[in-house]
Design an enzyme around this catalytic site. Structure first.
Site, PDB file in Angstrom:
ATOM      1  N   PRO A 292      61.437 -37.569 111.900  1.00  0.00           N
ATOM      2  CG  PRO A 292      62.074 -37.171 114.106  1.00  0.00           C
ATOM      3  CD  PRO A 292      62.603 -37.227 112.702  1.00  0.00           C
ATOM      4  CG  MET A 293      57.173 -35.703 110.219  1.00  0.00           C
ATOM      5  SD  MET A 293      56.531 -35.550 108.548  1.00  0.00           S
ATOM      6  CE  MET A 293      56.949 -37.169 107.895  1.00  0.00           C
ATOM      7  CB  VAL A 294      53.694 -35.714 116.210  1.00  0.00           C
ATOM      8  CG1 VAL A 294      52.542 -36.139 117.100  1.00  0.00           C
ATOM      9  CG2 VAL A 294      54.864 -35.224 117.055  1.00  0.00           C
TER      10      VAL A 294
ATOM     11  CD  GLU B  58      58.799 -37.776 121.830  1.00  0.00           C
ATOM     12  OE1 GLU B  58      59.083 -37.685 123.033  1.00  0.00           O
ATOM     13  OE2 GLU B  58      58.462 -36.782 121.144  1.00  0.00           O
TER      14      GLU B  58
ATOM     15  CB  CYS C  90      59.518 -33.406 122.274  1.00  0.00           C
ATOM     16  SG  CYS C  90      58.185 -33.029 121.126  1.00  0.00           S
TER      17      CYS C  90
END
Length: 118
Positions: free
Chosen positions: A7-9, A32, A110
């Site tokens: 996962p990458m923002v 997310e 997070c």
């Protein structure tokens, strides 16, 4: 050995996930998504472009906004990352999208600001 797209923002959206699958990824993670937002979404099947879309309800946020887009192609390989602080909200969100994802990744700590600026 498995190859995964972590996962990458603001990056792990549908086009990147499909590209990763094209290049052999075994699993792909969504960016997310805040569980409280997802729990209040409507599921819309867009036959024209072949997507399943989750949209917020306008009465809750003032307008409809996208929470998640997915396709049947990634259904068995998509891990949905939920940003959540309690089990009840996680369960509510998971029940909304369970038929369209392979698994859930629960993120309970997070710090969003750090993720976006660090």
């Amino acid at each position: 050995d498995s190859m995964v797209l972590a996962p990458m923002v603001r990056v792990s959206n549908l086009p990147l996930r499909l590209l990763a699958l094209d290049y052999g990824a075994d699993l792909v993670w969504s960016e997310e998504i805040v569980a409280q937002k997802l729990a209040a979404c409507d599921r819309v099947v867009n036959e024209e472009i072949g997507t399943v879309e989750y949209w917020t309800r306008p009465e809750l946020e003032g307008s409809r906004t996208k929470a998640l887009f997915t396709t049947a192609r990634e259904r068995e390989k998509l891990v949905l990352q939920l940003g959540v602080g309690d089990a009840a909200t996680a369960l509510s969100a998971a029940q909304v999208v369970a038929r369209d994802v392979a698994a859930f990744d629960i993120n309970c700590g997070c710090p969003k600001h750090f993720s976006l600026s660090g």
